[in-house]
Write an enzyme that holds these catalytic residues in place. Structure first.
Site, mmCIF file in Angstrom:
data_model
loop_
_atom_site.group_PDB
_atom_site.id
_atom_site.type_symbol
_atom_site.label_atom_id
_atom_site.label_comp_id
_atom_site.label_asym_id
_atom_site.label_seq_id
_atom_site.Cartn_x
_atom_site.Cartn_y
_atom_site.Cartn_z
ATOM 1 N N LYS A 81 43.983 0.520 16.203
ATOM 2 C CA LYS A 81 43.830 -0.943 16.141
ATOM 3 C C LYS A 81 44.448 -1.468 14.847
ATOM 4 C CE LYS A 81 40.268 -4.525 16.821
ATOM 5 N NZ LYS A 81 38.800 -4.780 16.905
ATOM 6 N N SER A 156 37.556 -7.867 20.737
ATOM 7 C CA SER A 156 38.868 -8.045 20.155
ATOM 8 C C SER A 156 39.801 -6.844 20.329
ATOM 9 C CB SER A 156 38.727 -8.337 18.665
ATOM 10 O OG SER A 156 38.171 -7.228 17.982
ATOM 11 N N SER A 180 33.372 -5.554 20.163
ATOM 12 C CA SER A 180 34.833 -5.462 20.287
ATOM 13 C C SER A 180 35.368 -4.075 20.662
ATOM 14 C CB SER A 180 35.501 -5.906 18.988
ATOM 15 O OG SER A 180 35.392 -7.299 18.853
#
Lengths: 501, 103
Positions: A81, A156, A180
Site C-alpha cells: 500500500k 482505503s 481499510s
C-alpha cells in the site's frame, strides 16, 4: 495466464525454495499479469519491475547456493500500500500533495519485507491518506473491483485487495484505521487482518489517525496472511506505541485451525452488528457462516455490546481530530507540493493545501479543527473519548463470554463506483462493523464467507479477538475457510471472473 | 436542509478552513457547509451517552514514556533531509516570507 499467479503464497514459496520455480520467474509472471490487467483494474500507482527482479535474483542465488531462505516467504511477490515509505519507489498516499515524493528512509515494515526476501512489486492505490471506503478518493483515479469492474474494491486499501483478487500478487499489505484492510477484503473475496494496535510498527507509515492506524497482512488464504503476519509484526523501538511482547504464533494457529476442529471455542455473535442496515444477502451469508462454525464444534453464543451503536459517531470525531493535527505537516516547506501563490509562507501553505488535498481530506481536516476548537472540545472530542472507553469495556465484557466475536465485515457487498462518493455520511456507514475494533485496539480479520444471493458478489465474515489474541482468531478463520472451501468445492476466489478487457 | 439551519454555518466553515490553512473556494464552501452540517448532526449522537463519570481514552494501549540508551545512531544526512524540499539553498530549506512587513 501463467499457472504461477494462481498459486497461494505458501505454495509458491515452497516451489521457489525447492528450486522447482525461480523467484525471478515468479516475479516476472506477476509483472506480466500486472501489464496485462492493471490498465483495467488500476490496483497499482507504481510498479518497480527492476527492483523486484533484482530482489528475486538474490533469492535465487541463495537457493542455488543452498542457503536457508531468509523467511518462509522469501521470493514471493507482494503489493505494498502506497502509505508505507520506500526509498526506491515514490510514496504518494494517493495524494497530489505527495506526487512523486521519494522518502529518504524505509518504513520498518518495508525494511522487514526486504529482510525477509519478499519481492515488492509496487505500490498500491488507496483513498487519499487512507480516508475513504471505496478508493474513489484517490487523486490518481479509482481502483476497480475484479469481480465487477463497474464496482468499488472497498477502501482505503482497495488497491491491495484488488491486486490479490486480480491475481496480480499473492500477498499484499494494507493499513486499517477503521476497516481499510477488512472491508476491501470482504468486498473482493480475499483475506485481510487488522492486528492488535501496536502489533505492527507504524514507523514510516504515513499517519492518518495515529491512535487507530495499524498495518497488516492481506492475502487470498488465511495461512498466507498468517505467514506474512509473522514477517511484519513485532516490537520496534522506533515506534513508541509498539508492543514489546512476543508475536502470537499465528502460523501454527492457522495450521491447527485448518484441521477443522473448533470444539471448546466460544464464538460470540455481536447483537448490535447485524440486522437493520445490512443487505439481505450479507445477513444470509453470515447466518450460514454461524451454522458452519457450529458444525465445526464451536459454541455459538449471543453477546451484547450496547455502546457499539455510538462507535461510528465517536470515530468520526476522534479520527478527524487526529487527522487535522497529523496533516498539518504538509506545509509546502520541507517536502511535497509547493504552490507559489502569494508572498507569505501562510499564503503559500493555504494555496498548496487547497491544490494538494482532495475534498474528503479537506472535509475531515475542517471537521477535526471544529471538534477540537475551544467551546466544542468537551461536547465533541472529549465526549467521543469517553465513548471510546465504554466501547473498550463492552469488548472486555464480551470477551469474558466468548473467545472470538463475529459479525458481517461490511453491511453491503461492493457498490457501484460513483454511488456514494458525493454523500460522505453514506460512505462512512460502510465501516459500521469494523470501527469498534480500532477504537478498542483489539484484533480483527475478514474471511470470505460466500456470495450474496441477490448480486453474486463476495461477502466477508469478521472475526474479532482480544488484544494479542490473534492466535485464536487465525485458528477460527482457518477452520472456517477450510470448511467453506470443502463444502463449496474450492476457494471462493476461484470463482472471480477473468478481468474483461 | 439549508447549510445555515443546523450545527455549523457557512461562515464558520470558512473560518475553520482559514485556521487549517486551506484556501477553499466559494463553491467548495457551499458544498462543505451542507455536508459538514449533516455529518455533525450524526456525530453529535455521542452526546446521548451518559458518560460524566467515565474516563476518556486517547489510546487503546496505555501510553508510557519510552527511553532509549543515550548513544549516537545514524540519522538523515543534510542532503537526504533536503532531497524532497520544494526549494533549498546553502544546505537549508528555502521558504517564503514568514514575518509581515510591520513585524
Amino acid at each position: 495466464m501463467s499457472e504461477l499467479i494462481r498459486l497461494t503464497a505458501s505454495e509458491l514459496a515452497s516451489k521457489i525454495h525447492s528450486g522447482e520455480v525461480s523467484a525471478v520467474e515468479a516475479a516476472q509472471a506477476h509483472l506480466d499479469r500486472i501489464a496485462e490487467v492493471d490498465g483495467e483494474v488500476h490496483a497499482f500507482l507504481h510498479v518497480g519491475a527492476e527492483a523486484a527482479l533484482a530482489n528475486a535474483a538474490l533469492v535465487d542465488e541463495a537457493v542455488q547456493a543452498g542457503t536457508a531462505p531468509a523467511s518462509p516467504l522469501a521470493g514471493v511477490p507482494l503489493a505494498l500500500k502506497d502509505v508505507f515509505t520506500t526509498t526506491d519507489m515514490p510514496t504518494t498516499c494517493g495524494s497530489r500533495i505527495l506526487e512523486g515524493w521519494r522518502p529518504p528512509y524505509d518504513a520498518t515494515l518495508t525494511a522487514r519485507l526486504r529482510a525477509a526476501g519478499i519481492t515488492i512489486l509496487g505500490k498500491t492505490n488507496m483513498d487519499e491518506f487512507a480516508m475513504g471506503s471505496s478508493t474513489e478518493h484517490s487523486a490518481y483515479g479509482p481502483t476497480r473491483n475484479p469481480w465487477d469492474l463497474s464496482r468499488i474494491p472497498g477502501g482505503s486499501g482497495g488497491g491491495s485487495a484488488a491486486a490479490l483478487a486480480a491475481f496480480e500478487a499473492p500477498l499484499a499489505i494494507g493499513t486499517d484505521t477503521g476497516g481499510s484492510i477488512r472491508q476491501p477484503a470482504a468486498v473482493t473475496g480475499t483475506v485481510g487482518v487488522k492486528p492488535t494496535y501496536g502489533g505492527v510498527s507504524r514507523y514510516g507509515l504515513v499517519a492518518c489517525a495515529s491512535s487507530l492506524d495499524q498495518g497488516g497482512p492481506c492475502a487470498r488464504t488465511v495461512l498466507d496472511a498468517a505467514l506474512l503476519h509473522e514477517v511484519v509484526a513485532g516490537h520496534d523501538p522506533l515506534d513508541s506505541t509498539s508492543i514489546d511482547a512476543p508475536v502470537p504464533a499465528v502460523v501454527e494457529a492457522a495450521r491447527i485451525g485448518a484441521q477443522g476442529d473448533l470444539s471448546g471455542v466460544r464464538v460470540g455473535v455481536v447483537r448490535e452488528l447485524g440486522g437493520e442496515g445490512y443487505q439481505p444477502g450479507v445477513r444470509a451469508s453470515f447466518d450460514a457462516a454461524l451454522r458452519r462454525l457450529e458444525k465445526l464444534g464451536a459454541e455459538v453464543v449471543e453477546v451484547s455490546c450496547p455502546h457499539f451503536e455510538y462507535g461510528l459517531a465517536a470515530y468520526y470525531l476522534i479520527l478527524p481530530s487526529e487527522v487535522s493535527s497529523n496533516l498539518a505537516r504538509f506545509d509546502a516547506m520541507r517536502y511535497g507540493l509547493r504552490v507559489d501563490k502569494g508572498a507569505s509562507a501562510e499564503e503559500v501553505m493555504a494555496a498548496t493545501r487547497e491544490a494538494g488535498f482532495g475534498p474528503e481530506v479537506k472535509r475531515r481536516i475542517i471537521l477535526g479543527t471544529y471538534a477540537l476548537s475551544s467551546g466544542y472540545y468537551d461536547a465533541y472530542y472529549g465526549q467521543a473519548q469517553k465513548v471510546r472507553t465504554l466501547i473498550s469495556r463492552d469488548f472486555a465484557a464480551a470477551f469474558e463470554q466468548a473467545d472470538v466475536l463475529v459479525s458481517p465485515t461490511a453491511p453491503t457487498t461492493a457498490f457501484p463506483i460513483g454511488e456514494k462518493v458525493d454523500d460522505p455520511l453514506a460512505m462512512y456507514l460502510n465501516d459500521l462493523a469494523t470501527i469498534p475494533t480500532n477504537l478498542a485496539g483489539v484484533a480483527g480479520m475478514s474471511v470470505p464467507s460466500g456470495l450474496a444471493e441477490e448480486d453474486g458478489l463476495p461477502v466477508g465474515l469478521q472475526i474479532m479477538a482480544p488484544a494479542l489474541g490473534e492466535a485464536v482468531m487465525y485458528r477460527v478463520g482457518a477452520a472456517f475457510e477450510a470448511a467453506r472451501d470443502a463444502d463449496e468445492g474450492g476457494p471462493l476466489i476461484a470463482r472471480v471472473p477473468e478481468v474483461a478487457k | 436542509m439549508s447549510p445555515d439551519s443546523g450545527a455549523i454555518s457557512r461562515d464558520e466553515v470558512a473560518h475553520l478552513a482559514r485556521l487549517a490553512r486551506l484556501a477553499v473556494t466559494d463553491a467548495e464552501l457551499d458544498v462543505f457547509a451542507g455536508q459538514l452540517d449533516v455529518i455533525l448532526g450524526a456525530v453529535a449522537r455521542v452526546g446521548e451517552v451518559a458518560a460524566d463519570d467515565i474516563p476518556p481514552t486517547s489510546h487503546a494501549v496505555p501510553l508510557q514514556n519510552v527511553f532509549r540508551p543515550d548513544v549516537r545512531r545514524p540519522g538523515l544526512s543534510q542532503e537526504q533531509a533536503l532531497a524532497g524540499a520544494p526549494a533549498a539553498e546553502e544546505g537549508r530549506f528555502r521558504v517564503p516570507r514568514i514575518l509581515g512587513e510591520e513585524q
